[in-house]
Scaffold this active site. Structure first.
Site, PDB file in Angstrom:
ATOM      1  CE  LYS A  31      58.815  34.059   1.257  1.00 37.61           C
ATOM      2  NZ  LYS A  31      59.424  32.879   1.833  1.00 37.61           N
ATOM      3  CG  MET A  32      59.915  42.412  -3.211  1.00 37.18           C
ATOM      4  SD  MET A  32      58.840  43.674  -3.872  1.00 37.18           S
ATOM      5  CE  MET A  32      60.020  44.834  -4.504  1.00 37.18           C
ATOM      6  N   PRO A  33      63.573  41.864  -0.078  1.00 31.05           N
ATOM      7  CG  PRO A  33      65.511  40.604  -0.174  1.00 31.05           C
ATOM      8  CD  PRO A  33      64.316  41.003  -0.981  1.00 31.05           C
ATOM      9  CB  ILE A  34      63.311  46.514   3.009  1.00 25.74           C
ATOM     10  CG1 ILE A  34      62.174  46.335   2.011  1.00 25.74           C
ATOM     11  CG2 ILE A  34      63.556  47.996   3.302  1.00 25.74           C
ATOM     12  CD1 ILE A  34      60.826  46.792   2.526  1.00 25.74           C
ATOM     13  CB  THR A  71      64.050  48.350  -1.159  1.00 24.18           C
ATOM     14  OG1 THR A  71      63.103  48.054  -2.188  1.00 24.18           O
ATOM     15  CG2 THR A  71      63.962  49.814  -0.793  1.00 24.18           C
TER      16      THR A  71
END
Length: 108
Positions: A31-34, A71
């Site tokens: 899970k990559m926060p943007i 990101t």
């Protein structure tokens, strides 16, 4: 239990539920926060570096994520293409920020 868990043990997301450090069960991706930031043009490169560092650190602490997974997208808007209250920002505030980081005095 997930079919893969029967062969290799529990999936990482099953160890600690809700933690962004672990993989999403369905997609098997982290899970990559943007974070999207929209602001008027005119900030210096140094100001933008400090901004993205501060935002990254805050998001990492808040959602328990690794900074390298976060990101930050910075979109700079021309004041002539941005309005609030029916008035263009270029008319309200001038062209933007000067080299000293303060608003230029060429606005109304």
């Amino acid at each position: 239990m997930h079919p893969a868990a029967e062969k290799k043990g529990p999936l990482p997301c099953e160890k600690i539920r809700g933690s962004s450090r672990y993989l999403n069960r369905r997609t098997k991706r982290a899970k990559m926060p943007i974070v999207n930031i929209r602001m008027a043009k005119g900030r210096s490169l140094d100001q933008k570096r400090r901004l993205v560092k501060a935002v990254t650190d805050a998001v990492a602490r808040t959602v328990d994520s690794r900074p390298e997974w976060i990101t930050v997208l910075v979109e700079e808007l021309d004041r002539q293409n941005w309005a609030t209250g029916g008035e263009l920002h270029i008319d309200k505030f001038g062209t933007g920020y000067g080299t000293n980081g303060r608003l230029d005095e060429d606005g109304p």
